[in-house]
Write an enzyme that holds these catalytic residues in place. Structure first.
Site, PDB file in Angstrom:
ATOM      1  N   LYS A 143     -29.384 -60.509   3.013  1.00 10.82           N
ATOM      2  CA  LYS A 143     -28.900 -59.206   2.561  1.00 10.82           C
ATOM      3  C   LYS A 143     -28.611 -59.257   1.065  1.00 10.82           C
ATOM      4  CE  LYS A 143     -25.373 -55.807   4.104  1.00 10.82           C
ATOM      5  NZ  LYS A 143     -24.229 -55.637   5.031  1.00 10.82           N
ATOM      6  N   SER A 178     -24.471 -51.456   7.621  1.00  9.53           N
ATOM      7  CA  SER A 178     -25.117 -51.517   6.333  1.00  9.53           C
ATOM      8  C   SER A 178     -26.216 -52.566   6.244  1.00  9.53           C
ATOM      9  CB  SER A 178     -24.071 -51.818   5.256  1.00  9.53           C
ATOM     10  OG  SER A 178     -23.477 -53.081   5.486  1.00  9.53           O
ATOM     11  N   SER A 211     -21.329 -54.002  10.500  1.00  7.71           N
ATOM     12  CA  SER A 211     -22.542 -53.884   9.679  1.00  7.71           C
ATOM     13  C   SER A 211     -23.706 -54.777  10.089  1.00  7.71           C
ATOM     14  CB  SER A 211     -22.221 -54.126   8.208  1.00  7.71           C
ATOM     15  OG  SER A 211     -21.731 -52.947   7.624  1.00  7.71           O
TER      16      SER A 211
END
Ligand SMILES: [Zn+2]
Lengths: 480, 484
Positions: free
Chosen positions: B79, B154, B178
């Site tokens: 990420k 996310s 997330s």
């Protein structure tokens, strides 16, 4: 109506650690700009703080030295504000739960000694340093982050102080103890000790506190004293005119000798304190605290009393010699080897200190070994050296590193007691000073001191003072 | 991709016995990234040359009889809020455009030390603030099962990368769900470790007391392999902890007899999508068949956890994001007259609307006069929630619940309604507020073909239990990838 001032001090002391408060960067202050930095102290994304145990240890040392309570559980908080030299946009500090609470400092005042209580001490990180040099006609801002993240201990006093002189005495005392415990170099000129002041005035006898002002930018003991005096005058004048004092932050202007209100924007912050989630609470083991307590050096008050009883020196000298731990250590090393401790005290406390001061040397950098100084004290005790010669020999010892006997021998600085030589010097002196001789014989005996001075000069300090004085009186008394 | 191993365990086995060589493994992934990444928006930065040279280097070690580690040759997406020295790390924000960190996150260092190949940096909602990946400054990511739908957020880019066949595993981050919510939307297994199990050093902070770097993969076994590589105490993170032995899912090959799973029955009432409910019931039935005992438990209404979470997370975020001021790194507004204008212009242009909303909220709840009513109350509510969860865990070994109220929704569906977006996390934020570990895992698909998910949560130190149970559930078999 008379007024009294109520003064509280917030002092930031730079802690003597090898590394910064929350990262492994060296806490070095003389390094080239931005050479002691890393992702943590630069506030890079994703970097995390790790608390420096050594900084906590130093806070505990100072706390124990002033009889405060060391808290086994303390915690960290974020204090938010925007400034270019504050890279994270917040400072990590201790807020709700400081590491040390309470304690007191004894200070010397004109009315004797007083105890000034402490509120708390807490650990925090320092900010970087901004400079605003002009570059091709434009004002620029340059930031050096070397200081950023170095550990500070904030020491907050109860507003127990009443005069600018007391505030100064408090700072002198605090600095002494910080240095004794090796907690901080406490060098105010280099920013190692910084002071903010809260000051209010009230009619004498009134219990209620007046509205305080906060003074900033006080970077020497003298400035603290002067700024306080100016601020007290200002506040009292306002009250006398029937005006009020407002709660505000004021900046000391040393050149103008007055304080100025800072812009509201600079002074009023909502710091939005909340617990620092990146750091667990600081938990101190009672055994660890006890071990620190055992390792504390003797504090100046106790050492002063011991020097008086153990060596029989005058209290005045004991106070002087315990001003710093290094000086007291040096004195004790000399006294242990000297035949007369009081002579050693005089030698160290006045002759040596004066000489070091002249050469801008710290006692730790003194090249004269304690044994050599003890030998000099021995010569002084035997009466073979005048005080003038002592000074000369000491200066030579400092310059050449030679032993005192060697210096005396090679320079021929032995005291002259020989009657023939002394008599020759006196007769020659009187011949060149007929006016003084006449004055003396008219009864102005005060000229004797002047003539003694001239005689010592003529003999380069070698004339034995008592014998020479007797001879001088004898020859002055004789009719020509 | 046909014929290529679809799991970490299959790939590493094939590399180990020499059935596959690394360059042959990596090229199809790079190929697939070339073909599909523009459409999926999964990866923001692709390290094709870096991945190739790393594959060659690892193969040389394999040829020399060396076995670099349990993740040897596994293509992993990281990420883009996790630092990788020298490579762009944007956190999905314009304010970090062009920023290249000078250090690598501990978790990524450990991942690489286990032999993994970081193939690219994955898309995300800006600063991990969002539940759909639509709040990325670099464009939305899309759900490979239906590209008209979001992959969740996310960590949406991570989920889209794995489900789209661009990587076999990923490191995401989980502050309020997330990794688990995207795992539910994309048919994956994702572990939110117990707070402190994985070092946060190098994870760009959102809510520091809630954030965890979190592994995502297609099976519990693969997820455990990623977790084992990155877990454990780190001297750079004072909140990290040593948590004993690594997870061993193989030790869970026996049926989980006598394991008691608590189901918060009241949570299943209003607002739960019928397909999600049906999937969850099937999941409960399967666990019962495997020998677990299902017990109804009472937990506080999840809506107050949502309120508590948003106060605490945004308070922390408002200070964590103060450092993006244009002074030391990142883009800086030009032609400004004072430092205050510099801050306002840089931050005004650099942050997106959702991040600004959260900074404002977080600043507000910490302000003088409001802190007691909001921040301090939320901090007490968090303690009460922990106590309530701990009490329930006296009676059961773990909690079993849906991961999300609905399957993946359409792009744009919730963009105009921040509160509706926040409710995507209603079941997941409990684990962040309590610090407990939680695993999301697929429980099949709805009639439209969208993945459905459930999650197991708690107890402290329970990563092994949770992944073991999911391993029993999936039997090492991933949900089939979508066509495309
Ligand atoms: Zn540093």
């Amino acid at each position: 109506m008379t007024y009294e001032a109520v003064i509280g001090l917030e002092v930031h002391a730079q802690l003597k650690t090898a590394t910064k408060m929350f990262c492994a960067c060296p806490a070095a202050f003389e390094a080239p700009p931005n050479s002691c930095v890393c992702p943590v102290c630069l506030g890079h994304p994703g970097a995390l703080p790790v608390a420096n145990r050594r900084a906590a240890e130093l806070a505990v040392r100072l706390g124990l030295a002033v009889g405060a309570t060391v808290r086994a559980h303390s915690s960290w908080a974020r204090k938010s504000y925007f400034y270019p030299d504050l890279p994270k946009g917040y400072q990590i500090t201790q807020y709700a739960e400081p590491i040390v609470t309470g304690g007191a400092l004894e200070i010397e005042t004109t009315e004797g000694s007083r105890s000034i209580r402490l509120v708390r001490m807490h650990l925090e990180e320092d900010a970087g340093r901004s400079q605003h040099p002009e570059r091709s006609g434009e004002r620029t801002t340059r930031v050096d982050f070397n200081r950023c993240g170095t550990p500070l201990l904030e020491i907050v006093s109860v507003p127990d102080l009443r005069t600018p002189g007391e505030a100064r005495a408090y700072l002198v005392r605090l600095k002494q103890i910080l240095q004794y415990c090796a907690v901080s170099d406490a060098d105010m000129e280099k920013g190692g000790l910084r002071c903010d002041v809260n000051i209010s005035v009230r009619p004498a006898g009134e219990e209620r506190l007046g509205t305080p002002a906060e003074l900033k930018n006080l970077n020497s003991f003298r400035h603290v004293e002067r700024a306080l005096a100016a601020e007290i005058t200002r506040q009292v004048a306002r009250l006398r005119r029937g005006e009020t004092v407002s709660r505000e932050t004021r900046r000391w202007d040393p050149a103008g000798g007055r304080t100025h209100a800072m812009r509201d924007k600079e002074a009023e912050h909502d710091y939005r304190y909340f617990p620092e989630p990146d750091l667990p609470p600081l938990i101190l083991d009672p055994d660890w605290i006890a071990a620190i307590e055992r390792s504390l050096p003797e504090m100046p008050d106790r050492r002063r009393a011991r020097l008086v009883t153990q060596y029989g020196i005058r209290p005045y000298d004991a106070r002087l010699l315990t001003a710093t731990r290094e000086l007291a250590d040096y004195f004790e090393a000399v006294a242990a080897r000297a035949p007369d401790a009081q002579i050693a005290a005089n030698l160290v406390g006045s002759e040596l200190l004066g000489l070091l001061h002249e050469h801008k040397l710290e006692v730790t950098a003194c090249p004269i070994r304690p044994q050599a100084l003890a030998d000099l004290a021995g010569l002084r005790a035997k009466g073979t050296l005048s005080s003038k010669l002592i000074k000369q020999v000491l200066a030579e010892m400092l310059a050449s590193g030679e032993a005192p006997e060697a210096i005396i021998r090679s320079r021929g600085w032995v005291q002259v007691e020989d009657d023939t030589q002394l008599r020759a010097w006196v007769i020659a002196l009187l011949e060149t000073h007929p006016q003084e001789v006449a004055d003396y014989r008219k009864g102005k005996t005060a000229v004797l001191e002047f003539l003694m001075g001239q005689l010592m000069k003529r003999s380069q300090g070698r004339a034995h003072p008592e014998i020479a004085r007797a001879l001088l009186e004898e020859l002055l008394g004789a009719k020509p | 991709m046909r014929g290529a191993p679809g799991t970490v365990s299959a790939l590493t086995a094939a590399l180990r016995n020499g059935a596959l060589r690394l360059p042959e493994v990596i090229e199809p992934y790079l190929d697939r990234i070339r073909k599909r990444n523009d459409e999926l928006g999964a990866l923001l930065h692709v390290f094709d040359e870096g991945a190739r040279s790393r594959a060659r280097e690892l193969q040389r070690r394999l040829d020399a009889g060396d076995w670099p580690g349990p993740l040897t040759g596994v293509p992993v997406a990281v990420k883009d809020n996790i630092s990788l020295a020298g490579h762009p790390t944007t956190a999905g924000s314009r304010i970090l455009k062009g920023f290249r960190p000078v250090y690598t996150a501990t978790a990524v260092e450990r991942l690489e030390a286990s032999g993994a190949i970081v193939i690219g940096k994955a898309n995300l909602d800006e600063f991990a603030m969002g539940s759909s990946n639509e709040y990325s400054a670099y464009g939305a990511a899309r759900n490979p099962y239906d590209t008209g739908r979001v992959p969740g957020g996310s960590s949406g880019g991570c989920a889209a990368a794995i489900a789209g066949g661009l990587a076999l595993g990923a490191l995401g981050s989980d502050t309020g769900g997330s990794v688990r919510q995207p795992a539910a939307f994309c048919g994956l297994v994702a572990l939110k470790p117990q707070y402190g199990s994985v070092s946060r050093y190098g994870l760009i902070a959102f809510g520091s007391s809630l954030d965890q770097i979190a592994p995502m993969a297609r099976t519990a076994r693969d997820c455990a392999a990623l977790y084992n590589a990155i877990r454990g105490v780190d001297p750079h993170d004072a909140t990290s902890r040593e948590d004993g032995a690594p997870v061993d899912v193989e030790a869970w090959s026996q049926p989980p007899r006598d394991v008691r799973l608590g189901v918060p029955r009241s949570w299943l009432a209003a607002g739960l999508d019928a397909d999600v409910r049906a999937g969850f019931d099937r999941c409960c039935a399967r666990f019962a068949k495997l020998g677990a005992r299902l017990v109804d438990v009472a937990l506080p209404d999840p809506s107050w956890a949502v309120a508590t979470y948003h106060i605490l997370a945004n308070a922390e975020a408002s200070t964590n994001l103060a450092r993006y001021d244009g002074v030391r790194y990142g883009p800086r507004a030009a032609g400004v007259a004072s430092v205050d204008v510099l801050y306002a212009a840089t931050r005004g242009a650099g942050f997106g609307p959702e991040v600004k909303r959260r900074i404002l909220l977080g600043t507000y709840v910490l302000s003088a006069g409001y802190r007691a009513a909001y921040y301090a109350r939320a901090a007490r509510a968090r303690l009460a929630l922990r106590a309530a969860y701990a009490e329930v865990l006296q009676c059961v070994d773990a909690l079993l619940m849906p991961t999300t109220p609905t399957p993946a929704f359409r792009l744009g569906e919730k963009l105009g309604d921040p509160l509706a977006m926040y409710l995507c996390d209603v079941f997941t934020i409990g684990a962040n507020l309590t610090g407990w570990p939680a695993v999301a895992f697929p429980v099949g698909r709805n009639p439209a073909g969208l993945p459905l998910g459930a999650q197991l949560c708690g107890p402290l130190g329970g990563e092994d239990l949770l992944l073991g149970l999911v391993h029993r559930f999936d039997g090492g078999e991933p949900l089939p990838l979508p066509e495309g």
